[in-house]
Design a protein around this motif. Structure first.
Motif, PDB file in Angstrom:
ATOM      1  N   SER A   1     -98.423  -8.394 117.102  1.00 53.62           N
ATOM      2  CA  SER A   1     -99.725  -8.868 117.593  1.00 53.62           C
ATOM      3  C   SER A   1     -99.916  -8.517 119.067  1.00 53.62           C
ATOM      4  N   PHE A   2     -98.839  -8.567 119.842  1.00 59.08           N
ATOM      5  CA  PHE A   2     -98.928  -8.192 121.259  1.00 59.08           C
ATOM      6  C   PHE A   2     -99.268  -6.707 121.388  1.00 59.08           C
ATOM      7  N   ALA A   3     -98.577  -5.859 120.617  1.00 61.37           N
ATOM      8  CA  ALA A   3     -98.861  -4.425 120.661  1.00 61.37           C
ATOM      9  C   ALA A   3    -100.302  -4.150 120.255  1.00 61.37           C
ATOM     10  N   ALA A   4    -100.772  -4.842 119.209  1.00 55.62           N
ATOM     11  CA  ALA A   4    -102.151  -4.638 118.742  1.00 55.62           C
ATOM     12  C   ALA A   4    -103.153  -5.052 119.821  1.00 55.62           C
TER      13      ALA A   4
ATOM     14  N   PRO B   1    -101.134   0.162 113.110  1.00 55.51           N
ATOM     15  CA  PRO B   1    -100.893   0.191 111.657  1.00 55.51           C
ATOM     16  C   PRO B   1    -101.608   1.330 110.943  1.00 55.51           C
ATOM     17  N   SER B   2    -102.827   1.650 111.378  1.00 55.97           N
ATOM     18  CA  SER B   2    -103.571   2.730 110.707  1.00 55.97           C
ATOM     19  C   SER B   2    -102.886   4.075 110.934  1.00 55.97           C
TER      20      SER B   2
ATOM     21  N   LYS C   1     -99.229   8.508 109.052  1.00 53.94           N
ATOM     22  CA  LYS C   1     -97.976   9.255 109.202  1.00 53.94           C
ATOM     23  C   LYS C   1     -97.106   9.136 107.950  1.00 53.94           C
ATOM     24  N   LYS C   2     -97.162   7.974 107.303  1.00 52.48           N
ATOM     25  CA  LYS C   2     -96.409   7.803 106.061  1.00 52.48           C
ATOM     26  C   LYS C   2     -96.949   8.734 104.988  1.00 52.48           C
TER      27      LYS C   2
END
Length: 388
Positions: free
Chosen positions: A161-164, A206-207, A212-213
């Motif tokens: 959440s911090f990174a987001a 996340p997107s 990348k996946k």
């Protein structure tokens, strides 16, 4: 607490001067760092002492306690206290300032996620004046580092959440870094480094991770920041110009060149496409690498025919260019496949450059040329590895 502070000072000085009891002093200080009363004592040391060894111990104690989850009695008061201490050390010592900046980020990681946005905006505002410039640059470099730092014992959900929260304000941060970089080369280097860290933080999106996946099985990925004008970012443009200027009389310092190469490397890692903004970015980098290499090769042709010393100006300069060259093999192969009948001339120059690097009489530099061709072959055979 005065007695505790006196004891701490005695053991710190003993650790550095009383070599017959080094282990005893070290053990005592480690126990002190884990005690609840350490908070009051170290804040007192930071406001009353001037010995760098003492100041570093105090600031490092705060970082180690925050990372371990040993929080102060009043976490709300921690941030203003850290800001007050930071104001005292704006001009150094650099190691103490760095620890305080890290502590500010670690402190926020223990706060509710709803406060992240306001914390970032308030901190940017409070450190926006010229006197606090180095504090600001170190903070912006520390945010991505601490967001990924597993030593900070917060939960994975809070870390995400911090990174987001930080990613939402990437453009605001890049704007602040561009402004800071214009002041001087002294601020340009940490600004470029912080920008590189911030680009690396984009992989926490996340997107992008989902793209990348999918790319592992032949798909394409591009970070949102790329589509938001990253190729036109002044720091990216300046970094490409610095690389292109290698080998000229106006060449930047080796330290700045290395920082610019790191930034461009992180920018390339945000995409595996060769169209649109991605193509614009890649061609800027390719042109810079080709131009800079051509100047170095033309000026040092006689030296390049002999074995190169492992650590000299020429070898270090070529290593900067070689780093970027080694990462351009994949984009080169994609460009050739996509524009089979209309390949930009600079790509021919790039392939020639890779051949020159392979022939260099220096193991690491020759490997840069080989890595270029290996990466291109991996893309052609569908065996490319995508880092998450």
């Amino acid at each position: 607490m005065a007695d505790a502070a006196t004891q701490v000072l005695g053991h710190i000085h003993g650790l550095h001067h009383d070599f017959s009891k080094t282990q005893a002093h070290s053990d005592w200080l480690l126990r002190f760092q884990q005690s609840p009363e350490a908070w009051v004592v170290v804040y007192g040391l930071l406001t009353s002492q001037s010995d760098e060894v003492v100041l570093y111990f105090a600031s490092h104690t705060i970082v180690s306690k925050l990372q371990a989850g040993q929080l102060p009695p009043d976490l709300t008061a921690c941030r203003p206290q850290l800001l007050s201490c930071l104001a005292r050390f704006r001009s150094g010592p650099a190691a103490v300032r760095r620890q305080l900046v890290i502590a500010m980020v670690d402190c926020q990681l223990w706060r509710p996620a709803a406060e992240d946005t306001q914390w970032l905006k308030d901190t940017l505002s409070q450190l926006s004046d010229n006197e606090a410039m180095m504090c600001l640059l170190e903070l912006l470099a520390a945010i991505p580092e601490e967001a990924a730092n597993r030593k900070v014992m917060v939960g994975a959900e809070r870390r995400a959440s911090f990174a987001a929260s930080m990613l939402i304000h990437s453009n605001l941060v890049l704007e602040a870094l561009c402004k800071a970089a214009q002041a001087s080369e002294a601020t340009a280097i940490p600004a470029v480094r912080a920008c590189a860290r911030w680009l690396h933080l984009q992989h926490a999106d996340p997107s992008l991770r989902a793209q990348k996946k999918a790319a592992a099985s032949g798909g394409r990925f591009t970070a949102p920041l790329m589509r938001q004008g990253l190729p036109e970012n002044p720091l990216i443009l300046r970094a490409a110009q610095v690389i292109a200027g290698i080998g000229t009389s106006q060449a930047a310092s080796l330290e700045l060149c290395r920082s610019c190469a790191e930034l461009l490397s992180e920018a390339m890692a945000l995409t595996n496409e060769v169209t649109g903004p991605s193509a614009q970015l890649l061609l800027q980098i390719i042109e810079g690498v080709v131009t800079g290499s051509r100047q170095v090769f033309s000026l040092r042709e006689a030296q390049l025919s002999a074995w190169l010393e492992s650590d000299c100006e020429l070898t270090n300069t070529l290593a900067v260019l070689g780093r970027l060259l080694s990462e351009l093999g994949g984009p080169f192969a994609r460009f050739v496949v996509l524009q089979e009948n209309n390949v930009p001339a600079v790509l021919n120059d790039l392939s020639t450059l890779a051949q020159h690097f392979v022939r260099l009489r220096h193991t690491d530099l020759a490997r840069c040329g080989l890595d270029f061709w290996y990466q291109g072959l991996a893309v052609h055979l569908g065996a490319e590895a995508i880092e998450e």
